[in-house]
Write an enzyme that holds these catalytic residues in place. Sequence first.
Site, short mmCIF file in Angstrom:
data_model
loop_
_atom_site.label_atom_id
_atom_site.label_comp_id
_atom_site.label_asym_id
_atom_site.label_seq_id
_atom_site.Cartn_x
_atom_site.Cartn_y
_atom_site.Cartn_z
N ARG B 8 0.72 -1.35 -0.08
CA ARG B 8 -0.05 -0.05 -0.04
C ARG B 8 0.89 1.42 -0.14
NH1 ARG B 8 -3.91 -2.18 3.93
NH2 ARG B 8 -5.67 -2.77 2.50
N ASP B 72 10.23 -6.03 0.40
CA ASP B 72 10.66 -5.56 1.81
C ASP B 72 11.94 -4.98 1.65
OD1 ASP B 72 9.79 -5.73 4.37
OD2 ASP B 72 11.40 -6.66 4.73
#
Lengths: 192, 192
Positions: B8, B72
């Site tokens: 997001r 990540d």
Amino acid sequence: MRILLASRNAGKLREFEALLPGVELVPWPAEAPDIPEDGAFFQDNALQKATFAQAWWAGQGAVPVDGVLADDSGLCVDALWGGPGVLSARFAQGLAQDAKNRKLLALMPEGAARTARFVCVLAWVPRGGAARTFSGSVEGALALEPRGAGGFGYDPLFVPEGHAATFGELGPEVKHALSHRGRAARAFLAGL
Amino acid sequence: MRILLASRNAGKLREFEALLPGVELVPWPAEAPDIPEDGAFFQDNALQKATFAQAWWAGQGAVPVDGVLADDSGLCVDALWGGPGVLSARFAQGLAQDAKNRKLLALMPEGAARTARFVCVLAWVPRGGAARTFSGSVEGALALEPRGAGGFGYDPLFVPEGHAATFGELGPEVKHALSHRGRAARAFLAGL
């Protein structure tokens, strides 16, 4: 001098008993709540543990202590971008330590440098005084497989610089002279 | 080619749009559940995000995608023992980014080396195939104060090696050529 050790880790208790001669260490009681650690840095976690333990202890009307000591420590592996680091205790929780050690080794990329360091930050909250921190670290490298039954935690993986044996193979005297926790404990004693 | 981006983060979406030309990126829907990340390593988290997103998406009967990509990433500061690292997103949550950046700088011990690196691990789950990961990193140092409004996250703090400006000051083209995410994205494209 009587110090509450904000830890349930039997390995840490044993080491501090050797590292802080003349200090009466009170272990964290079995019936006490779990001590939170959710900081992003060793220093945050050590302070969080010490202040939590100090507040809880003060509310119990238990035997008075001269202060509360907390230890946050971990293994930082360069090829794993400093991990498991502050998450050392939380990595692969539920696995026995030997399985955890082997799982960590299995994460190492093939051919990567095996350099690593152990880090320890101590937080000290004296009765009626302000918190202070003391730190220690030791450089080394990961062994190719776990070796030795001494120490605790990731000790069987860690070969300190200038040695060929792991912290699991070196005796406690040699470990304490070199280790992150030994260095932090000596800084604490010097600062008291 | 259509790829679901398991994030997001508007900054990441914007960067992947530049880094993956010709790819139709589907952002993570507002109504979808939060994507968990509780691993101890960048690689764990990237795989966890991608597999979670892939499973959720497959259960929705939504528009088919060729695969799911998760990122990540984080900033590893040597003087903070590799922190905030895998906890970069979780450090000082609730603070605005500029306050977070200043808080991070305030944690730096006086006189410590300011070397740091940005790390990015991408996890890719192709439709009907097995997950793979790709990584990239960039060495640099922390500025003395945040500089520049470009990029996102810790970019205003990070001066890449060989430059004097931060990722917040360098334009997107220069950043993408050097950055952890740019390198990981090129490894991904080469591996497709």
